[in-house]
Design a protein around this motif. Structure first.
Motif, PDB file in Angstrom:
ATOM      1  N   ARG A   1       0.815  72.339 -61.985  1.00  0.00           N
ATOM      2  CA  ARG A   1       1.840  71.508 -61.397  1.00  0.00           C
ATOM      3  C   ARG A   1       2.276  72.089 -60.059  1.00  0.00           C
ATOM      4  O   ARG A   1       2.099  73.278 -59.789  1.00  0.00           O
TER       5      ARG A   1
ATOM      6  N   TRP B  74       2.100  66.876 -61.515  1.00  0.00           N
ATOM      7  CA  TRP B  74       1.345  67.647 -62.488  1.00  0.00           C
ATOM      8  C   TRP B  74      -0.029  67.020 -62.709  1.00  0.00           C
ATOM      9  O   TRP B  74      -0.256  65.852 -62.400  1.00  0.00           O
TER      10      TRP B  74
ATOM     11  N   ASP C 243       5.829  71.924 -58.138  1.00  0.00           N
ATOM     12  CA  ASP C 243       7.219  71.478 -58.176  1.00  0.00           C
ATOM     13  C   ASP C 243       7.715  71.149 -56.771  1.00  0.00           C
ATOM     14  O   ASP C 243       7.300  71.752 -55.777  1.00  0.00           O
TER      15      ASP C 243
ATOM     16  N   GLU D 218      -3.706  67.487 -65.467  1.00  0.00           N
ATOM     17  CA  GLU D 218      -4.286  68.126 -66.640  1.00  0.00           C
ATOM     18  C   GLU D 218      -5.641  67.507 -66.925  1.00  0.00           C
ATOM     19  O   GLU D 218      -5.802  66.291 -66.901  1.00  0.00           O
TER      20      GLU D 218
END
Length: 285
Positions: free
Chosen positions: A101, A135, A103, A137
């Motif tokens: 991620r 983010w 931020d 994944e």
């Protein structure tokens, strides 16, 4: 008056320069404006400094009304992460099949390159925004068809994701990607279309390209077994792209690694922190 601009940077430079002066100034743009989201970002960035830029259609073109001057803000400014650099970091994590991620980069950012999250999903990654940032994944699993006219700085990263898919694909159709809207890439620090095409072909991929597109597909796996040195031609974004490709293909080396200092001097150290093995080798003359 700006006629047929070849880059959004021409207009952004004029707008910022005019915003430094008090009062009201105008810039008329005739012809299509490439990479328009970057100009929208320029307009947003001058606002905290007391200036404003408004745009309206007029007489077959767009007129930008600039109201200055630029003034130092009374309070400190929080600068959000650079979305194009964040895309490189998120892509590195994805190609490695992990999760990561950044931020501070939200879906409400004025940066057009925030669309990397959307593009990553097109390649089959799980990606999105939450209250804290962006983010990602999972590895890319399928080819994609993307129009990158609004965010051409994402093209090298998208090409790297496409290459990762094509290198791993079992079916040619599922492993083929088409990136369009790339006309401005030929006038960057290098001819990025040609540089990417040449580098990806050295990985054994089948690459087609034209004035404004790249097609990346699985190629001859046997051609990709030898060590390959990919030359970024002194272009930081090409070095980022080839570094990402090295996470999906064995024995890939990036020449002129120092060219990343233009925008990300610590890139190689940061890539190693993400788990990549980064080694320096002397190239034979």
């Amino acid at each position: 008056e700006l006629v047929a601009p070849v880059s959004s940077q021409e207009l952004s430079a004029l707008l910022i320069a005019l915003a430094a002066f008090p009062g009201h100034n105008r810039v008329r743009v005739r012809g299509a404006l490439p990479s328009a989201p970057y100009v929208a970002l320029t307009r947003a960035c001058v606002e905290p400094f007391g200036a404003s830029i408004e745009v309206a259609a007029e007489d077959g073109g767009d007129v930008y009304e600039v109201h200055g001057p630029l003034l130092a803000p009374a309070q400190p400014l929080a600068v959000e992460p650079d979305a194009s650099a964040a895309a490189v970091a998120l892509a590195a994590v994805a190609i490695g099949g992990g999760a990561g991620r950044v931020d501070g980069l939200t879906e409400h950012s004025a940066q057009g390159d925030r669309r990397f999250v959307e593009h990553a999903r097109a390649f089959g990654c799980a990606a999105g925004f939450d209250a804290a940032g962006a983010w990602i994944e999972g590895a890319p699993t399928r080819g994609a068809r993307l129009d990158l006219a609004g965010e051409p700085d994402l093209a090298p990263v998208a090409a790297s994701l496409a290459a990762a898919v094509a290198l791993r694909a079992r079916e040619r159709e599922l492993g083929t990607s088409l990136l369009t809207g790339l006309a401005t890439l030929r006038g960057k620090e290098s001819d990025r279309i040609a540089c990417l095409a040449r580098g990806l072909a050295r990985l054994g991929l089948s690459v087609g390209h034209g004035p404004d597109f790249l097609r990346i597909a699985p190629g001859d796996a046997a051609a990709s077994s030898d060590a390959r040195v990919l030359d970024p031609l002194g272009d930081h974004r090409m070095a980022f792209a080839f570094a990402l490709c090295s996470l999906a293909a064995p024995r890939v080396y990036v020449a002129d690694p120092g060219c990343v200092s233009k925008s990300w001097p610590s890139f190689w150290r940061d890539l190693a922190k993400c788990g990549a093995r980064v080694e320096t080798h002397a190239l034979e003359a």
